[in-house]
Design an enzyme around this catalytic site. Structure first.
Site, PDB file in Angstrom:
ATOM      1  N   GLY A 131      72.685  50.352  11.438  1.00 43.99           N
ATOM      2  CA  GLY A 131      72.208  51.887  11.225  1.00 43.99           C
ATOM      3  C   GLY A 131      71.328  52.328  11.030  1.00 43.99           C
ATOM      4  O   GLY A 131      70.098  51.625  10.748  1.00 43.99           O
ATOM      5  N   THR A 132      70.818  53.783  11.532  1.00 41.03           N
ATOM      6  CA  THR A 132      69.362  53.973  11.246  1.00 41.03           C
ATOM      7  C   THR A 132      69.110  55.369  10.512  1.00 41.03           C
ATOM      8  O   THR A 132      69.082  55.168   9.289  1.00 41.03           O
ATOM      9  CB  THR A 132      68.999  54.336  12.811  1.00 41.03           C
ATOM     10  OG1 THR A 132      69.762  55.199  13.414  1.00 41.03           O
ATOM     11  CG2 THR A 132      68.671  53.055  13.604  1.00 41.03           C
ATOM     12  N   THR A 133      68.689  56.298  11.093  1.00 40.00           N
ATOM     13  CA  THR A 133      68.023  57.281  10.208  1.00 40.00           C
ATOM     14  C   THR A 133      68.762  58.157   9.435  1.00 40.00           C
ATOM     15  O   THR A 133      69.743  58.669   9.484  1.00 40.00           O
ATOM     16  CB  THR A 133      67.142  58.279  11.155  1.00 40.00           C
ATOM     17  OG1 THR A 133      66.580  57.769  12.111  1.00 40.00           O
ATOM     18  CG2 THR A 133      66.052  59.168  10.553  1.00 40.00           C
ATOM     19  N   LYS A 178      77.041  56.774   7.753  1.00 39.16           N
ATOM     20  CA  LYS A 178      76.142  56.092   6.879  1.00 39.16           C
ATOM     21  C   LYS A 178      75.696  56.958   5.797  1.00 39.16           C
ATOM     22  O   LYS A 178      75.022  56.342   4.746  1.00 39.16           O
ATOM     23  CB  LYS A 178      74.896  55.930   7.661  1.00 39.16           C
ATOM     24  CG  LYS A 178      75.018  55.402   8.929  1.00 39.16           C
ATOM     25  CD  LYS A 178      73.726  55.256  10.045  1.00 39.16           C
ATOM     26  CE  LYS A 178      74.000  56.034  11.199  1.00 39.16           C
ATOM     27  NZ  LYS A 178      72.848  56.083  11.873  1.00 39.16           N
ATOM     28  N   ALA A 210      67.138  54.418  18.537  1.00 41.15           N
ATOM     29  CA  ALA A 210      68.209  54.004  17.981  1.00 41.15           C
ATOM     30  C   ALA A 210      68.730  55.080  17.100  1.00 41.15           C
ATOM     31  O   ALA A 210      69.741  55.030  16.326  1.00 41.15           O
ATOM     32  CB  ALA A 210      67.621  52.928  17.134  1.00 41.15           C
TER      33      ALA A 210
END
EC number: 3.4.25.1
Lengths: 236, 263
Positions: free
Chosen positions: B40-42, B73, B215
């Site tokens: 998972g990213t930002t 997330k 991403a």
């Protein structure tokens, strides 16, 4: 070495049951009832911090009378059981029936095997979608368990309380009643409390709300003293 | 002395009685394990007049492949706090779930809520216990924020993989798109923002992150997927509705299309 006197199992169990019953009857009573707004839990309890009523899980609550240290350890064990189950399976897999039967087993084991039985009586309450779908389990010190329709009264002079409670509701429908009326009825029935706003601090009140305002999965809500005072005061 | 019970911590109870249920107790992983699981990213978080806003994009990647377009997330951990997680997605979601149970468990056992500092410290120790996994490429780095009922204000906490806990002021961002999101936050954030303006800033910062970081997922108008955004104020944590986010995303796209600029 001194020889042990023979005591028949019947006598032993009877003595233990008498002992536990006496301990429970010394305490103050708790009334739990299923009504239109949810399940109301009302205890005569002047302490603001030592609770006789507690949250177990999303739709499951706990009420107890008897010895504080004993039912508090059972309440905590119940929270651990429910949280572990909900965490490892799913929130839907935590049920009142499952918890009640775990309690029944441990109470039964203590009653027969330990030096002294628990001096407690418990209620495990699970909220359903409608009052007939609510499940109310009462558990005794010896591990006996019963599903009660509508309401459970525990502790104090239970037969007298039940009589007063039934007298209040004769001709009225408990399942259709609002939470306020149930709280006022309980205040009227519990011996040390009167139906006036000034007696709010003598009551411990919580409910399993049928519809939560926040949309949270947790339905248990504890009512604070001003709220109880307002409800009791409105009855006059 | 009599031994006291496991106390109000669910985590300590599991450690003692059910270690099999803990997320960090798995067998050693192959060296390149980190690249083989979705990440998972930002995540961005910022303070506004009444509390905090936290937002996360919806993309999870596995190397150069998009593993999920609709992953969530950012989670509500209790009435007054939220967590956003970047890093190995499976482990991150496990930790967020365990942390949520930890807070609820404490509240039920003790009959009172943990303080916001108490919650942040608890989370720090959970991240610290994930260190062995982090060293194998399975790092989990959360961003934690909530409303502090003692001080009456919103606060933001960031963490490193060793469990280091840092309080952030104004705003913060984590994950691969965070350098770009942070740049946007620096320009767009102002003291005393209202709730709607703060949500707008969060969505625009995520848009900028998605613009430059492959991403991070941008608003998906084809599938109707918008960031997950929470506001937390004195009335508790609230998820911002998709319809509002759809309008905000449409505004940002329209404004940028109209200006026709390259960057």
């Amino acid at each position: 070495m001194s020889a042990q006197y023979y005591v028949s199992p019947e006598q032993l169990m009877k003595d233990r049951a008498d002992f536990a019953r006496k301990g429970i009857a010394r305490g103050r009573a708790v009334i739990t009832a299923s009504c239109a707004d949810g399940i109301a839990l009302i205890a005569e309890n002047p302490s603001g911090s030592l609770h006789k009523i507690g949250e177990i899980y999303d739709r499951i609550a706990f009420a107890a009378v008897g010895k504080y240290n004993e039912f508090e350890s059972l309440r905590q064990a119940g929270v651990r059981y429910a949280d572990t189950r909900g965490y490892s399976y799913s929130r839907y897999d935590v049920t009142g029936r499952g918890l009640a039967s775990v309690y029944a087993q441990s109470l039964g084991a203590v009653f027969t095997a330990e030096a002294k039985p628990f001096e407690v009586e418990l209620a495990v309450l699970e909220l359903g979608a409608t009052p007939p779908q609510d499940t109310l389990f009462s558990l005794n010190f010896d591990g006996s368990i019963a599903e009660q329709p509508g309401f459970i009264i525990m502790g104090g002079d239970t037969p007298a309380l039940r009589e007063a409670w039934n007298a209040y509701w004769s001709g009225k429908d408990l399942a259709a009643a609002g939470i306020d009326e149930v709280i006022r009825a309980a205040a009227l029935v519990l011996p040390g409390v009167g139906e006036s706003a000034g007696d709010a601090h003598l009551l411990e009140v919580a409910m399993l709300e049928r519809s939560t305002s926040t949309g949270s999965h947790r339905h248990f809500r504890r009512l604070d003293d001003p709220t109880i005072a307002r409800i009791l005061g409105a009855g006059k | 002395m009599t031994e006291l019970g496991p106390g109000p911590s669910f985590l300590e109870y599991l450690n003692r009685d059910r270690p099999d249920l803990l997320p960090g107790t798995r067998a050693a992983l192959p060296a390149d394990a980190g690249a083989q699981v979705p990440h998972g990213t930002t995540i961005v978080a910022l303070a506004y007049a009444d509390g905090i806003v936290m937002a996360g994009d919806r993309r999870a990647t596995m190397g150069n492949v998009i593993a999920s377009r609709r992953i969530e997330k950012v989670f509500e951990t209790d009435t007054y706090s939220v967590i956003g997680i970047a890093g190995a997605a499976g482990l991150a979601i496990d930790i967020a779930k365990l942390f949520t149970v930890e807070l609820e468990h404490y509240e039920k056992i003790e009959g009172t809520r943990l303080s916001l500092d108490g919650k942040a410290n608890r989370l720090a120790s959970m991240i610290r216990s994930n260190m062995p996994m982090a060293l194998q490429g399975m790092s989990v780095v959360p961003l934690f924020a909530g409303f502090d009922t003692f001080s009456g204000s919103g606060r933001i906490f960031s963490f490193d993989i060793t469990g280091g806990l840092y309080e952030e002021v104004e705003h913060h961002s984590i994950g691969s798109g965070s350098p770009y999101a942070r740049g946007a936050l620096k320009k767009l954030w102002q003291p005393g923002l209202g709730a709607t303006a703060a949500v707008q800033v969060a969505v625009e910062a995520l848009y900028d992150a998605a613009d430059d970081d492959s991403a991070t997922g941008g608003p998906d108008t084809v599938r109707g997927l918008w960031p997950v955004v929470y506001t937390v104020d004195s009335s508790g944590a609230h998820r911002v509705e998709d319809a509002i986010l759809a309008d905000m995303a449409a505004d940002i796209i329209a404004t940028r299309t109209a200006s026709g600029r390259e960057s």
